[in-house]
Design a protein around this motif. Structure first.
Motif, mmCIF file in Angstrom:
data_model
loop_
_atom_site.group_PDB
_atom_site.id
_atom_site.type_symbol
_atom_site.label_atom_id
_atom_site.label_comp_id
_atom_site.label_asym_id
_atom_site.label_seq_id
_atom_site.Cartn_x
_atom_site.Cartn_y
_atom_site.Cartn_z
ATOM 1 N N PHE A 312 26.938 31.395 34.376
ATOM 2 C CA PHE A 312 27.597 32.667 34.115
ATOM 3 C C PHE A 312 27.839 32.798 32.608
ATOM 4 O O PHE A 312 28.207 31.819 31.946
ATOM 5 C CB PHE A 312 28.923 32.748 34.861
ATOM 6 N N ASN A 315 33.281 36.009 31.901
ATOM 7 C CA ASN A 315 34.369 35.663 32.806
ATOM 8 C C ASN A 315 34.601 36.781 33.806
ATOM 9 O O ASN A 315 34.439 37.958 33.485
ATOM 10 C CB ASN A 315 35.658 35.404 32.027
ATOM 11 N N ASP A 316 34.976 36.395 34.999
ATOM 12 C CA ASP A 316 35.270 37.365 36.048
ATOM 13 C C ASP A 316 36.598 38.043 35.738
ATOM 14 O O ASP A 316 37.642 37.386 35.684
ATOM 15 C CB ASP A 316 35.332 36.646 37.401
ATOM 16 N N SER A 317 36.573 39.362 35.541
ATOM 17 C CA SER A 317 37.803 40.080 35.192
ATOM 18 C C SER A 317 38.583 40.535 36.417
ATOM 19 O O SER A 317 39.641 41.142 36.288
ATOM 20 C CB SER A 317 37.466 41.298 34.319
ATOM 21 N N SER A 318 38.067 40.242 37.608
ATOM 22 C CA SER A 318 38.794 40.630 38.814
ATOM 23 C C SER A 318 39.955 39.671 39.062
ATOM 24 O O SER A 318 40.059 38.609 38.434
ATOM 25 C CB SER A 318 37.859 40.626 40.023
ATOM 26 N N LYS A 321 39.133 35.834 39.957
ATOM 27 C CA LYS A 321 38.674 34.875 38.933
ATOM 28 C C LYS A 321 37.669 33.893 39.530
ATOM 29 O O LYS A 321 37.800 32.680 39.444
ATOM 30 C CB LYS A 321 39.864 34.113 38.325
ATOM 31 N N ARG A 322 36.612 34.440 40.141
ATOM 32 C CA ARG A 322 35.651 33.610 40.869
ATOM 33 C C ARG A 322 34.771 32.763 39.950
ATOM 34 O O ARG A 322 34.237 31.742 40.360
ATOM 35 C CB ARG A 322 34.761 34.515 41.731
ATOM 36 N N TYR A 323 34.592 33.217 38.718
ATOM 37 C CA TYR A 323 33.724 32.485 37.802
ATOM 38 C C TYR A 323 34.211 32.672 36.379
ATOM 39 O O TYR A 323 35.050 33.530 36.096
ATOM 40 C CB TYR A 323 32.268 32.940 37.932
ATOM 41 N N TYR A 324 33.703 31.830 35.478
ATOM 42 C CA TYR A 324 34.062 31.909 34.073
ATOM 43 C C TYR A 324 32.804 31.621 33.245
ATOM 44 O O TYR A 324 31.803 31.096 33.760
ATOM 45 C CB TYR A 324 35.169 30.909 33.724
ATOM 46 N N ILE A 349 28.961 33.842 45.636
ATOM 47 C CA ILE A 349 29.399 34.980 44.838
ATOM 48 C C ILE A 349 28.271 35.999 44.721
ATOM 49 O O ILE A 349 27.154 35.663 44.325
ATOM 50 C CB ILE A 349 29.823 34.534 43.425
ATOM 51 N N VAL A 351 26.802 38.719 42.643
ATOM 52 C CA VAL A 351 26.908 39.052 41.227
ATOM 53 C C VAL A 351 26.095 40.311 40.936
ATOM 54 O O VAL A 351 24.893 40.358 41.217
ATOM 55 C CB VAL A 351 26.393 37.897 40.338
#
Length: 689
Positions: A312, A315-318, A321-324, A349, A351
């Motif tokens: 990735f 970063n996941d902004s949701s 926070k599923r990923y960075y 996930i 994406v």
């Protein structure tokens, strides 16, 4: 026209990890972090913020960016570092050549700056330079010269505070032999700390020492020894226990290989992708507006297969926070607009494409605001069987295969090894020997000497007082007025002797002035400015004639005089403090626009401005962006004053333009017409001239 300064700003971009931010923000028992924050917010002392890899330097940068009250800009020496920091390159901001810049040269780059760039740099309070270890000393000296000249200020960097962030144990400046031959007579080393401006001015060095990335004390001890260039035979032997010949990770083990050369990383990624069964699916990026090619966060044509190892790049902004940025996973399914990725923590996930924004910085009165210049939308992934050490800087990996047998520069081995969370997650492709750990005695020598620049609460108190005195000199610094007064000198012939000559004698005297003398000085200049405002209002319309350019310059001159007059009026009555002065500065021209119109007997349509601000805030919240990225308050005040009746007139207002007029014009014109129909005292189009 707005000044475009390339920045790729997003709350959750690149090297920022939400998990590390929460840890850092909650860490209230780290006195060095608190000291760094205090220096940035309450002084203008140059701060060199350093520390081992994983001590939170980048995370603190993100925090300062979000919370600082100072008008700031972020720059870095390379495009990669700039996008990671959410800023732009040093050379783009200051229009610097890439070759050596020798001291005492007659060239003055700031003389070619347009009005927007001049205003932006004159309004700066804080310049953050990330990855300072890669910056040459002549670059720092040139920035100092430009800001002093541009701001008419004798202080280093024209009074702008510099926050220099980086680790000298990591990547060093790239200086070719012929370049160093030119610079050697002037500089002891190619590092930033050899800059003349640092030798001649006070700075502090704050070294963060609490490691957030690694928790294994044995691994931390090895990394510290490498950073200090004191790796014992025992530590090297312990590290080389991670050398596993012919190691091939299982398909469910997400190892990433860190290499010294780009060709090695590209070759490995291509070979591994080609070896997978099945067809390649292409994902094409959507690029709108202005977005420089060297800042693309991933490929414009991303080729993936089921089974591909990916990383990735955002970063996941949701809320989940599923990923960075830097998280590794495996592609398990491909659809035309969605990539499904399985991650080591058991997640699957979905994406989809995300957007990176290229932001325009503009000087908006006394503030620095932002608007959208362009965007890059793409699936936030890239192939990740391999990556170069250079591009890994700032990332964190749970499992990595590292090969530093071809390390060719200072800090390369340390950067690679310090990307790993643990010794157990690290595999060496080749053993590490003393030859791979390239040392630079100049760095060790500077670190020893820099101990004398270690601050404490006592030095902080002294630097706060120095900052107060600097701000006091700024109150009586009228160099910008001299610049704005060009072509209007005939209207104020007495200013040279009555204002500028008197003001130039003050800086040496101000440290000895008591409150009463400061109030008297403020009163003296306030009287001069109020008289000038009245005189200019009476004569400017005839003087500028029908010239729109002259009318615009006259408008800016009046606004500057009114802003400074308001500040001086306050300190005619109250003691001068840094906090009071900064509050006035941050109030900005936006809040003074209506005051100026009222003072010149024009109607301000203040109620409409408030409606426009409320509408803007709601629209920004719906779009999930900062309010100033839509319209600055200064622009909304101008709309309220001028009452445009169609999209063309709206687009002609500074800060709007054709694109925003087309997108938001219907809503704005509806508010204007409703306001006029309500009979709230709206006037016809209001203008100073």
């Amino acid at each position: 026209m707005l000044l475009v300064l390339y920045a790729w700003r997003n709350l959750f971009t690149s090297r920022f990890s939400p998990r590390r931010f929460c840890t850092l923000a909650a860490d209230m028992e780290n006195p060095l972090l608190e000291l760094a924050r205090a220096y940035v917010e309450t002084t203008n002392t140059i701060v060199f913020l350093t520390g081992k890899a994983g001590t939170g330097k980048t995370t603190l940068l993100r925090e300062i960016r979000q919370t600082s009250k100072k008008r700031l800009a972020i720059v870095a020496p390379t495009g990669v570092a700039a996008i990671n920091a959410g800023g732009m390159t040093i050379h783009s901001l200051f229009q610097l050549p890439f070759g050596p810049m020798l001291p005492n040269q007659p060239d003055r780059p700031e003389q070619s700056y347009n009005a927007e760039k001049r205003e932006l740099l004159q309004s700066l309070e804080l310049l953050i330079i990330d990855e300072i270890s890669m910056v040459r000393p002549d670059v720092l000296d040139q920035i100092d010269l430009i800001l002093r000249n541009l701001r008419g200020n004798r202080y280093c960097f024209g009074g702008v505070q510099l926050l220099l962030i980086g680790d000298l144990a990591q990547l060093s400046p790239i200086v070719r032999g012929e370049e160093w031959a030119l610079l050697r007579p002037y500089y002891a080393t190619p590092y930033f700390f050899s800059a003349r401006v640092l030798a001649q001015n006070a700075f502090v060095r704050i070294e963060l020492d609490k490691v957030y990335r690694q928790s294994d004390p044995v691994f931390v001890d090895i990394l510290n020894a490498m950073r200090d260039q004191q790796v014992s035979a025992d530590k090297l032997a312990r590290l080389n226990e991670r050398y596993i010949p012919a190691f091939e990770p299982a398909t469910d083990e997400p190892y990433i290989t860190l290499t010294t050369h780009n060709r090695m990383a590209q070759q490995l990624n291509s070979e591994r992708l080609g070896a997978l069964p099945g067809n390649v699916m292409d994902y094409k990026a959507t690029i709108r507006g202005e977005f420089p090619a060297d800042a693309y966060p991933t490929e414009t044509n991303l080729e993936l297969k089921t089974g591909a190892q990916v990383m990735f790049v955002k970063n996941d902004s949701s809320a989940e926070k599923r990923y960075y940025n830097g998280k590794i996973g495996t592609v398990i399914k491909l659809e035309p607009d969605t990539v499904y990725v399985a991650t080591p923590d058991g997640r699957e996930i979905a994406v989809q494409a995300l957007e990176w924004t290229n932001v325009k910085y503009q000087a908006d009165g006394e503030q620095i605001s932002e608007s959208n210049a362009g965007s890059f939308a793409q699936i936030p992934l890239k192939l990740a069987w391999a990556i170069t050490i250079h591009k890994s800087q700032g990332l964190t990996f749970d499992k990595a295969i590292i090969d530093v047998s071809e390390a060719f520069t200072h800090g390369q081995a340390y950067v690679a090894l310090s990307r790993c969370r643990s010794l157990e997650g690290l595999v060496l492709r080749n053993p590490v020997n003393d030859r791979n750990i390239i040392a630079d005695p100049a760095v060790l020598r500077f670190n020893r000497e820099a101990e004398q620049h270690r601050p404490d609460q006592n030095t902080l108190a002294q630097h706060r007082e120095d900052y107060r005195l600097f701000l006091l000199t700024e109150l009586f610094n009228f160099s910008e007025l001299r610049y704005r007064l060009k072509k209007f000198e005939a209207l104020l012939p007495d200013f040279e002797q009555a204002v500028f000559a008197v003001a130039e004698k003050l800086p040496a005297k101000l440290p000895q002035y008591a409150d009463e003398r400061i109030r008297n000085a403020a009163g003296y200049f306030d009287d001069k400015f109020k008289t000038a405002i009245t005189k200019l209002h009476e004569q400017l319309t005839a003087f500028v004639g029908t010239s729109k350019e002259m009318a615009g310059k006259a408008d800016e001159l009046l606004r500057w005089l009114l802003t400074r007059s308001e500040q001086l009026e306050v300190f005619c009555q109250l003691p001068f403090t840094a906090e009071a002065y900064l509050n006035l500065q941050r109030k900005g021209k936006a809040s003074l626009s209506f005051s100026l119109l009222k003072q010149l007997n024009a109607k301000s349509n203040e109620a409409l401005a408030e409606q426009l601000i409320n509408w803007r805030n709601e629209a920004a919240q719906q779009e999930g962006v900062l309010a100033n990225m839509l319209f600055s308050e200064q622009t909304l005040f101008a709309i309220a004053a001028k009452l445009p009746q169609n999209l063309k007139a709206l687009g002609a207002i500074k800060g709007v333009g054709a694109e925003k007029s087309a997108r938001y014009g219907a809503a704005i014109l509806t508010l204007i017409r409703a306001y006029q129909q309500e009979g709230t005292g709206a006037a016809d189009q209001v203008s100073l001239f």
